[in-house]
Design an enzyme around this catalytic site. Sequence first.
Site, mmCIF file in Angstrom:
data_model
loop_
_atom_site.group_PDB
_atom_site.id
_atom_site.type_symbol
_atom_site.label_atom_id
_atom_site.label_comp_id
_atom_site.label_asym_id
_atom_site.label_seq_id
_atom_site.Cartn_x
_atom_site.Cartn_y
_atom_site.Cartn_z
ATOM 1 N N HIS A 149 61.261 -50.911 53.683
ATOM 2 C CA HIS A 149 61.043 -49.614 54.606
ATOM 3 C C HIS A 149 61.652 -48.490 54.363
ATOM 4 O O HIS A 149 62.382 -48.314 53.328
ATOM 5 C CB HIS A 149 61.611 -50.183 56.037
ATOM 6 N N CYS B 5 67.523 -55.631 54.081
ATOM 7 C CA CYS B 5 66.143 -55.232 53.702
ATOM 8 C C CYS B 5 66.419 -54.106 52.517
ATOM 9 O O CYS B 5 67.598 -53.877 52.253
ATOM 10 C CB CYS B 5 65.687 -54.128 54.774
#
Length: 208
Positions: free
Chosen positions: A168, A184
């Site tokens: 992301h 992440c």
Amino acid sequence: MTSPKSPLTRRGLILTGIAGAAVLSTPRLLRAQDTTTTEAANTALPEGVVEDEPGVRRNTSSFVRQDWQDHFETLGAAAIVCDTSSRALHFWSQDGDYRIYPTSVPRTDELTKRGYTEIVRKKVGPSWTPTASQMERFPDWKPVPGGAPDNPLGSHAMYLAWPAYLIHGTHDTRKIGRQSSDGCIGLFNPSIEELFAITPVGTQVRVI
């Protein structure tokens, strides 16, 4: 009054030739270096990345090219390798396009999930909800709607088959090039927007 021109000598011609050759060879050397460094894929770093001293940029990493054949049996629709050691994401498209992006990586080895997975979903303006483990550690954290300037997922998100693991963006450019996430892989918003557009659902991903 102009100074007299110095006569051309054999020594002067040799020195001039050497200097000229050095100038002509410099672009070729730079191009060769560009194929193996971060600058090859990201010559213009987004605002917020600065040089601590000449030639040394904060929040970036030094990494070399990789070959998809070293990680996958076939290229498929596309392929991504997230290298947590060099903090870089490598992307290969089906038509041979190859790109490298600097990334943030998990803060600890315990938070780092390695192995093979794939992109199962994509979202522009993703909302963010803290995981159960995050709520245990930070009970005051609240969900953040998509598009909010403090959204930890930035402008775009690509969801992996592993639950709660994503590739992301981020609005906090200080995180890129650092161990700063809860698991992440984060990119600059302009980078994730570009990668988002060329990465199909089903793209195979390896985290190393």
